[in-house]
Design a protein around this motif. Structure first.
Motif, PDB file in Angstrom:
ATOM      1  N   GLY A  73       5.423  65.912  50.402  1.00 40.87           N
ATOM      2  CA  GLY A  73       5.755  64.989  49.319  1.00 40.87           C
ATOM      3  C   GLY A  73       5.870  63.566  49.818  1.00 40.87           C
ATOM      4  O   GLY A  73       6.200  63.320  50.970  1.00 40.87           O
ATOM      5  N   LEU A  84       1.594  60.345  48.830  1.00 38.99           N
ATOM      6  CA  LEU A  84       0.289  60.947  48.562  1.00 38.99           C
ATOM      7  C   LEU A  84      -0.378  60.127  47.460  1.00 38.99           C
ATOM      8  O   LEU A  84       0.165  59.995  46.363  1.00 38.99           O
ATOM      9  N   ALA A  87       4.344  65.342  43.795  1.00 37.94           N
ATOM     10  CA  ALA A  87       3.863  63.982  43.546  1.00 37.94           C
ATOM     11  C   ALA A  87       4.359  63.499  42.196  1.00 37.94           C
ATOM     12  O   ALA A  87       4.451  64.275  41.244  1.00 37.94           O
TER      13      ALA A  87
END
Length: 111
Positions: free
Chosen positions: A81, A84, A103
């Motif tokens: 996480g 991204l 995300a």
């Protein structure tokens, strides 16, 4: 409170004692870890062992070498996480050994 007053199935926390309590209550638990330096990463196994979560989320999700190492060393799956930005980041994190990604960008949710 979360267990008795909401319909949540689990918790995400950076605090191992909350993870331990969530496990005691039968909730899905995710330990969120910020890999800010090598010491934080090397201590991860020790901290997680206190109240082993169901999953560990490693942030930022773009640190593929760390994700690869942790996915081999830790006994629970990893979530990548943070930071991204595109399909290439998602693919690289998954290829490195992450089970899935988290995300906030809706464009990444259906990849």
């Amino acid at each position: 409170f979360i267990r008795s007053q909401t319909e949540a199935d689990g918790i995400i926390s950076t605090r191992p004692h909350l993870i331990r309590r969530g496990r005691e209550l039968g909730m899905l638990t995710v330990l969120r870890v910020f890999a800010i330096d090598s010491k934080a990463v090397s201590n991860l196994g020790k901290e997680a062992g206190i109240g082993m979560p169901d999953l560990i989320e490693v942030l930022p999700g773009t640190i593929y070498k760390v994700i690869a190492r942790l996915s081999r060393e830790l006994p629970v799956p990893l979530i990548a996480g943070g930071l991204l930005a595109d399909k290439a980041d998602v693919t690289a994190a998954l290829s490195a050994g992450a089970l899935c990604i988290s995300a906030s960008d809706p464009e990444l949710w259906d990849l």
